[in-house]
Design an enzyme around this catalytic site. Sequence first.
Site, PDB file in Angstrom:
ATOM      1  N   ILE A  50       3.138   4.433  -0.149  1.00 20.23           N
ATOM      2  CA  ILE A  50       4.350   4.831  -0.864  1.00 20.23           C
ATOM      3  C   ILE A  50       5.003   3.631  -1.554  1.00 20.23           C
ATOM      4  O   ILE A  50       5.455   3.715  -2.705  1.00 20.23           O
ATOM      5  CB  ILE A  50       5.351   5.500   0.122  1.00 20.23           C
ATOM      6  N   SER A  85       0.843  -1.202   0.000  1.00 17.03           N
ATOM      7  CA  SER A  85       0.000   0.000   0.000  1.00 17.03           C
ATOM      8  C   SER A  85       0.876   1.249   0.000  1.00 17.03           C
ATOM      9  O   SER A  85       2.103   1.175   0.094  1.00 17.03           O
ATOM     10  CB  SER A  85      -0.937   0.020   1.215  1.00 17.03           C
ATOM     11  N   TYR A 102       7.359   6.878  17.302  1.00 24.18           N
ATOM     12  CA  TYR A 102       7.625   6.837  15.862  1.00 24.18           C
ATOM     13  C   TYR A 102       8.809   7.739  15.517  1.00 24.18           C
ATOM     14  O   TYR A 102       9.727   7.347  14.799  1.00 24.18           O
ATOM     15  CB  TYR A 102       6.357   7.298  15.134  1.00 24.18           C
ATOM     16  N   SER A 144      -1.598   7.992   2.484  1.00 21.42           N
ATOM     17  CA  SER A 144      -1.339   6.545   2.557  1.00 21.42           C
ATOM     18  C   SER A 144      -2.166   5.964   3.698  1.00 21.42           C
ATOM     19  O   SER A 144      -2.973   6.666   4.310  1.00 21.42           O
ATOM     20  CB  SER A 144       0.157   6.289   2.823  1.00 21.42           C
ATOM     21  N   LYS A 169      12.445   6.738  13.974  1.00 25.05           N
ATOM     22  CA  LYS A 169      12.961   7.281  12.703  1.00 25.05           C
ATOM     23  C   LYS A 169      14.312   7.975  12.902  1.00 25.05           C
ATOM     24  O   LYS A 169      15.185   7.914  12.032  1.00 25.05           O
ATOM     25  CB  LYS A 169      11.941   8.248  12.081  1.00 25.05           C
TER      26      LYS A 169
END
Length: 322
Positions: A58, A56, A199, A234, A203
Amino acid sequence: MVLLTIFVIFVCIFYASQFIWLIFSDCDLALQWNMKFGKQMGVLNGRVVWITGASSGIGESLAMELAGAGCKLVLSARRRDELERVKHQCVESGRVSPDDVLVVPLDLLDFESHPHAVMCVLQYYSQIDILVNNAGRGQRAAWEETSLEVDRHCLELNVLGHLSLTKSVLPHMMNRGEGHIVVTCGIEGKVGAPYSAAYSGAKHALQGWFECLRAEMYSHNIRVGVMCPGPVFSGLLENAFTGSIANHYGVKMDMNERRMEAIRCARLMSFAIANEMDEVWIARQPVLFLMYFCQYFPSFGNWLVCQFGKKIMLTVRNGARV
Ligand SMILES: NC(=O)c1ccc[n+]([C@@H]2O[C@H](COP(=O)([O-])OP(=O)(O)OC[C@H]3O[C@@H](n4cnc5c(N)ncnc54)[C@H](OP(=O)(O)O)[C@@H]3O)[C@@H](O)[C@H]2O)c1
């Protein structure tokens, strides 16, 4: 003196033109230059590219773009039916044959399965030119309300999963003496994003881990590219972790939000891959400016985030207009 004046005027005009270019841009200037004057997508023709998170968003769009460039693809994620759908789309577009798209279902959290997945890909294609570590899951909750369990899961999926798969692919690339590792990081890997600490932390970690890999692998002729998109349409928000491991965020992105289309993001990423760029920033304004501010004026950037951060960052990160 005249020569110096001409030089100064020339430099001022150059920087002014770059600034104006940046205002209307949706990616950093180095990528803009490469899209105009660098390698075009044709250089990727025939390359074997393995994309994780290809079911799904990107990853799906990247599969379509790279199929268009004539790449041979390996599509991975957990949902086999969605991967088959993406494969069908690539083939339907008439750009690749069914034999040029291999579906390899894979759970990034099942570390022990990764060497076997690599073996399957090598048995089929006998080489892996480019690995795109793209799978991921977002997170939304206040810092103090996020359980340690969520922090741990976020790190395991968004960091350790990519490290594990990359470590399984690296020996093959090192033996061949060439290769290209790409990782989809994000603006949250450059700027701490309020209400996404787990998150954002993952990252940032990803950024550090792959920067070290880049330096160590340079002499092995293996390139490492870190992609940093801003808000993109997305399934990321819908599937995001919350503060508790039991709940999904479950909110679909509103198509009126100021986000980039996944297909545009994928196109920009494809150019970055073709030009083997170290790091690229992909975002619409004002997020792109925010990234420049935080990179080049960190004290000012931090002050801005602390003074106005929570409200502005949430609005910007949610893709709405500020
Ligand atoms: N959208 C944005 O605004 C944005 C901005 C910056 C960076 N990014 C990054 O872009 C990447 C792609 O995300 P997206 O925006 O395209 O979101 P998405 O549509 O939700 O895609 C996430 C992909 O990751 C896969 N995935 C999730 N958990 C997995 C697991 N345990 N094992 C294997 N695959 C797994 C999903 O497939 P299955 O469910 O089938 O496993 C899906 O294909 C992520 O790394 C994300 O952090 C996104």
